[in-house]
Design a protein around this motif. Structure first.
Motif, mmCIF file in Angstrom:
data_model
loop_
_atom_site.group_PDB
_atom_site.id
_atom_site.type_symbol
_atom_site.label_atom_id
_atom_site.label_comp_id
_atom_site.label_asym_id
_atom_site.label_seq_id
_atom_site.Cartn_x
_atom_site.Cartn_y
_atom_site.Cartn_z
ATOM 1 N N PHE A 62 3.262 2.178 -2.780
ATOM 2 C CA PHE A 62 4.009 1.744 -3.968
ATOM 3 C C PHE A 62 5.491 1.600 -3.613
ATOM 4 O O PHE A 62 6.035 2.416 -2.860
ATOM 5 C CB PHE A 62 3.881 2.766 -5.096
ATOM 6 C CG PHE A 62 2.477 3.033 -5.554
ATOM 7 C CD1 PHE A 62 1.983 2.457 -6.712
ATOM 8 C CD2 PHE A 62 1.644 3.872 -4.825
ATOM 9 C CE1 PHE A 62 0.695 2.712 -7.133
ATOM 10 C CE2 PHE A 62 0.349 4.132 -5.236
ATOM 11 C CZ PHE A 62 -0.122 3.548 -6.397
ATOM 12 N N ASP A 63 6.120 0.595 -4.181
ATOM 13 C CA ASP A 63 7.557 0.463 -3.980
ATOM 14 C C ASP A 63 8.307 1.276 -5.035
ATOM 15 O O ASP A 63 7.698 2.014 -5.828
ATOM 16 C CB ASP A 63 7.993 -1.002 -3.983
ATOM 17 C CG ASP A 63 7.830 -1.689 -5.331
ATOM 18 O OD1 ASP A 63 7.493 -1.005 -6.326
ATOM 19 O OD2 ASP A 63 8.045 -2.916 -5.401
ATOM 20 N N LYS A 64 9.607 1.120 -5.069
ATOM 21 C CA LYS A 64 10.456 1.881 -5.987
ATOM 22 C C LYS A 64 10.060 1.689 -7.440
ATOM 23 O O LYS A 64 10.124 2.621 -8.251
ATOM 24 C CB LYS A 64 11.910 1.467 -5.759
ATOM 25 C CG LYS A 64 12.918 2.087 -6.683
ATOM 26 C CD LYS A 64 14.315 1.566 -6.366
ATOM 27 C CE LYS A 64 15.353 2.107 -7.325
ATOM 28 N NZ LYS A 64 16.704 1.589 -7.023
ATOM 29 N N ASP A 65 9.620 0.489 -7.777
ATOM 30 C CA ASP A 65 9.232 0.180 -9.152
ATOM 31 C C ASP A 65 7.746 0.412 -9.405
ATOM 32 O O ASP A 65 7.216 0.005 -10.438
ATOM 33 C CB ASP A 65 9.592 -1.265 -9.479
ATOM 34 C CG ASP A 65 11.088 -1.509 -9.387
ATOM 35 O OD1 ASP A 65 11.848 -0.673 -9.908
ATOM 36 O OD2 ASP A 65 11.493 -2.514 -8.775
ATOM 37 N N LEU A 66 7.077 1.038 -8.446
ATOM 38 C CA LEU A 66 5.651 1.384 -8.522
ATOM 39 C C LEU A 66 4.740 0.162 -8.576
ATOM 40 O O LEU A 66 3.641 0.217 -9.116
ATOM 41 C CB LEU A 66 5.372 2.322 -9.702
ATOM 42 C CG LEU A 66 6.039 3.710 -9.591
ATOM 43 C CD1 LEU A 66 5.635 4.581 -10.765
ATOM 44 C CD2 LEU A 66 5.674 4.392 -8.280
ATOM 45 N N PHE A 67 5.190 -0.953 -7.966
ATOM 46 C CA PHE A 67 4.270 -2.043 -7.673
ATOM 47 C C PHE A 67 3.362 -1.580 -6.547
ATOM 48 O O PHE A 67 3.828 -1.065 -5.522
ATOM 49 C CB PHE A 67 5.028 -3.306 -7.240
ATOM 50 C CG PHE A 67 5.555 -4.109 -8.387
ATOM 51 C CD1 PHE A 67 4.710 -4.956 -9.099
ATOM 52 C CD2 PHE A 67 6.887 -4.018 -8.767
ATOM 53 C CE1 PHE A 67 5.198 -5.708 -10.160
ATOM 54 C CE2 PHE A 67 7.387 -4.757 -9.824
ATOM 55 C CZ PHE A 67 6.533 -5.607 -10.531
ATOM 56 N N CYS A 68 2.058 -1.775 -6.717
ATOM 57 C CA CYS A 68 1.076 -1.185 -5.804
ATOM 58 C C CYS A 68 0.564 -2.215 -4.793
ATOM 59 O O CYS A 68 0.290 -3.365 -5.138
ATOM 60 C CB CYS A 68 -0.098 -0.625 -6.603
ATOM 61 S SG CYS A 68 -1.433 0.033 -5.587
ATOM 62 N N LEU A 69 0.438 -1.762 -3.528
ATOM 63 C CA LEU A 69 -0.240 -2.538 -2.496
ATOM 64 C C LEU A 69 -1.406 -1.709 -1.976
ATOM 65 O O LEU A 69 -1.193 -0.669 -1.335
ATOM 66 C CB LEU A 69 0.710 -2.877 -1.347
ATOM 67 C CG LEU A 69 1.627 -4.085 -1.509
ATOM 68 C CD1 LEU A 69 2.479 -4.251 -0.269
ATOM 69 C CD2 LEU A 69 0.824 -5.360 -1.770
ATOM 70 N N PRO A 70 -2.651 -2.102 -2.218
ATOM 71 C CA PRO A 70 -3.790 -1.356 -1.692
ATOM 72 C C PRO A 70 -3.937 -1.583 -0.190
ATOM 73 O O PRO A 70 -3.884 -2.715 0.278
ATOM 74 C CB PRO A 70 -4.980 -1.930 -2.468
ATOM 75 C CG PRO A 70 -4.561 -3.308 -2.850
ATOM 76 C CD PRO A 70 -3.072 -3.253 -3.056
ATOM 77 N N ILE A 71 -4.123 -0.508 0.548
ATOM 78 C CA ILE A 71 -4.243 -0.612 2.002
ATOM 79 C C ILE A 71 -5.696 -0.518 2.456
ATOM 80 O O ILE A 71 -6.096 -1.135 3.424
ATOM 81 C CB ILE A 71 -3.402 0.473 2.700
ATOM 82 C CG1 ILE A 71 -1.971 0.441 2.156
ATOM 83 C CG2 ILE A 71 -3.400 0.285 4.209
ATOM 84 C CD1 ILE A 71 -1.251 -0.878 2.345
ATOM 85 N N GLY A 72 -6.494 0.294 1.757
ATOM 86 C CA GLY A 72 -7.907 0.369 2.108
ATOM 87 C C GLY A 72 -8.386 1.784 2.324
ATOM 88 O O GLY A 72 -7.693 2.757 2.034
ATOM 89 N N ASP A 73 -9.616 1.885 2.833
ATOM 90 C CA ASP A 73 -10.262 3.173 3.072
ATOM 91 C C ASP A 73 -10.123 3.570 4.533
ATOM 92 O O ASP A 73 -10.196 2.720 5.434
ATOM 93 C CB ASP A 73 -11.740 3.103 2.694
ATOM 94 C CG ASP A 73 -11.944 2.868 1.206
ATOM 95 O OD1 ASP A 73 -10.947 2.965 0.457
ATOM 96 O OD2 ASP A 73 -13.088 2.588 0.805
ATOM 97 N N PHE A 74 -9.966 4.870 4.750
ATOM 98 C CA PHE A 74 -9.762 5.417 6.086
ATOM 99 C C PHE A 74 -10.776 6.532 6.330
ATOM 100 O O PHE A 74 -11.072 7.320 5.432
ATOM 101 C CB PHE A 74 -8.339 5.962 6.231
ATOM 102 C CG PHE A 74 -7.271 4.899 6.188
ATOM 103 C CD1 PHE A 74 -6.569 4.561 7.320
ATOM 104 C CD2 PHE A 74 -6.973 4.233 5.001
ATOM 105 C CE1 PHE A 74 -5.588 3.579 7.293
ATOM 106 C CE2 PHE A 74 -5.996 3.248 4.958
ATOM 107 C CZ PHE A 74 -5.302 2.921 6.099
ATOM 108 N N THR A 75 -11.271 6.615 7.565
ATOM 109 C CA THR A 75 -12.321 7.558 7.922
ATOM 110 C C THR A 75 -11.758 8.694 8.775
ATOM 111 O O THR A 75 -10.907 8.464 9.655
ATOM 112 C CB THR A 75 -13.441 6.844 8.704
ATOM 113 O OG1 THR A 75 -13.929 5.759 7.916
ATOM 114 C CG2 THR A 75 -14.584 7.800 9.010
#
Length: 514
Positions: A252-265
């Motif tokens: 999330f940036d300062k304004d809480l705009f979200c970028l999904p990165i994915g799942d991690f194992t």
């Protein structure tokens, strides 16, 4: 190492830079594949008894000692060159582990100039990319040491050209100013060249206002590099999937705009050395009590060791904090009186919070249960004996510590003015499970402190300028592929702010603001 009879008649002369060695040709060819190949065959070179090499002299000398006796003396001054020479001579297989372990156990920032003269992009023991990533992530702490002020100008130039993780370009300017002032007469000639490494167009207004009267600096504003080094701090959310064998990460940036990165194992085989590549990040969360290492390329993770044995904090102290100046350190109780903390005050619990160019210690005393702070903390005991139980939640924004206690006392402490101010919590928070709360903020350039309830996903935001609470956000966890809208907020493990190598992270989709 196997031996052959060295009572020989034929000698091989090895010339390596300023040294000349006389060794058994039969022996050296039997133990070093490089020489065996060189002196096999019918070529004229194979019948000669002299060879010229170009290795670091101390490294090659140590290698010859090892070949003849099985023993070698290692130093940080040449460990990288030692392994590089062994690799070139094709005798490195048995040497990688001792060299690798020696380097990671003994490295501190005082060796950085030496390391930079040895390491290359293609180095096998440790490469230049890994060293540069370490410098970028910890530049502010490194620059806050007397050791940094003793670096040669070549080291300083190398460092300042990197995409350093900073909050303001003024911090780069300040590091140059301090370095030059350490020995003005001999260093002022380098000032012009070094100031061109400040990325002036990204200097914030506050930083510019501090240096606006300097005419020489005004003239340098047109010299820039493209990447904005000050925009590398983000919020990160971590959700637990499948009993912590898998996690989901969003940025999330300062304004809480979200970028999904994915799942991690989960990958228990991931190395935990302090040095790592540009595609790896260490993220501390829950007020520094827990940590995780993320491999953004491989989509894997492993938990950091925080409170047992050789931990993340002990490595940080050994490598960097141990060289920081403690003359500006102060400690006191966090109350209206700000009374100085007595020596050897036992702590019931405490937190280590990374802040700007060092670490801050916030804790509770053992006997009278009073809250205290050490600004900054450099004593190794606080890093070595890190407690394994915690009830405090804390975060730092600008120059102010925000602390939430187990009894739901919430207050702020200004580290510059040493002033205390209690803040009324949002109604109903004291009814929540204390261990389900997260207190976080960006470290600078923001006006909000966030209290997250992991059990509901609700965000309670305290706006500093308005001095008001807002319930402004809520994280939902709804499977888009399911017909059932059931969601479970217990899966939210962390919400924290951290430096990230955002250029090397690929989100599930991209966003450009028009």
């Amino acid at each position: 190492m196997d031996r052959v009879d060295q009572n020989y008649e034929e000698e091989l002369i090895i010339v390596n830079r300023k040294c000349e060695y006389y060794v058994s040709k039969k022996f050296i060819c039997s133990v070093v594949p490089y020489f065996k190949k060189l002196f096999s065959g019918d070529e004229l070179e194979s019948r000669e008894n002299k060879v010229t090499l170009d290795f670091d002299e101390s490294a090659f000398d140590a290698l010859l000692n090892w070949l003849h006796s099985g023993l070698f003396v290692m130093q940080m001054d040449y460990v990288i060159n030692f392994y590089a020479a062994a690799k070139r001579l094709r005798i490195s297989k048995r040497l990688f582990k001792p060299c690798f372990e020696y380097f990671h156990k003994n490295f501190t920032i005082k060796y950085l100039p030496l390391v930079l003269t040895q390491v290359k992009k293609s180095s096998k023991l440790i490469n230049l990319e890994v060293i540069d990533i370490f410098i970028c992530r910890h530049f502010l702490k490194i620059a806050n040491t007397d050791t940094f002020l003793d670096y040669p100008v070549e080291t300083l130039e190398h460092i300042l050209k990197l995409d350093l993780m900073i909050y303001s370009e003024y911090q780069v300017f300040e590091s140059i100013r301090k370095w030059v002032n350490k020995n003005t007469d001999s260093r002022k000639e380098f000032l012009s060249k070094l100031l061109r490494l400040v990325r002036w167009s990204f200097m914030d207004p506050v930083g510019l206002s501090k240096i606006k009267e300097n005419e020489f600096i005004k003239a340098l504003k047109k010299f820039d590099s493209g990447f904005n080094r000050t925009q590398q701090n983000f919020f990160v959310s971590i959700q637990e999937l499948d009993h912590y064998s898998k996690i989901r990460i969003n940025i999330f940036d300062k304004d809480l705009f979200c970028l999904p990165i994915g799942d991690f194992t989960l990958d228990d085989t991931m190395p935990l050395e302090l040095f790592h590549g540009e595609h790896i990040s260490d993220i501390l969360f829950d007020s520094g009590k827990l940590g995780i290492r993320i491999d953004w390329n491989q989509k894997t993770f492993i938990g950091l060791n925080i409170d047992n044995g050789e931990t993340y904090y002990t490595k940080m102290h050994q490598s960097i904090v141990n060289f920081q100046d403690d003359r500006r350190e102060y400690s006191c109780y966090l109350d209206d009186q700000a009374t100085e903390l007595p020596d050897d005050t036992p702590a019931n619990e405490y937190l280590l919070l990374e802040y700007n160019d060092g670490f801050v210690c916030i804790g509770e005393t053992l006997d009278d249960k009073r809250f205290f702070g050490i600004f900054p903390v450099t004593d190794p005991n606080w890093f070595i004996d890190y407690p394994d139980h915690y009830t405090l939640h804390a975060t730092i924004l600008n120059n102010t510590v925000y602390l939430l206690t187990a009894n739901f006392l919430f207050f702020q402490w200004n580290m510059e003015t040493r002033s205390y101010n209690e803040i009324e919590l949002v109604k109903g928070v004291d009814k929540l499970a204390h261990n389900k709360l997260i207190l976080t903020s960006l470290p600078t350039e923001d006006d909000k402190v966030i209290l997250v309830d992991k059990s509901t996903g609700k965000f309670h935001v305290y706006c500093i300028h308005e001095k008001k609470w807002f319930e402004k956000y809520q994280i939902f966890n709804v499977n888009p592929d399911s017909k059932d809208s059931y969601f479970d907020f217990d899966k939210l493990v962390a919400f924290t702010s951290t430096f990230l190598p955002i250029k090397n992270i690929k989100p599930l989709f991209r966003r450009n603001f028009l």
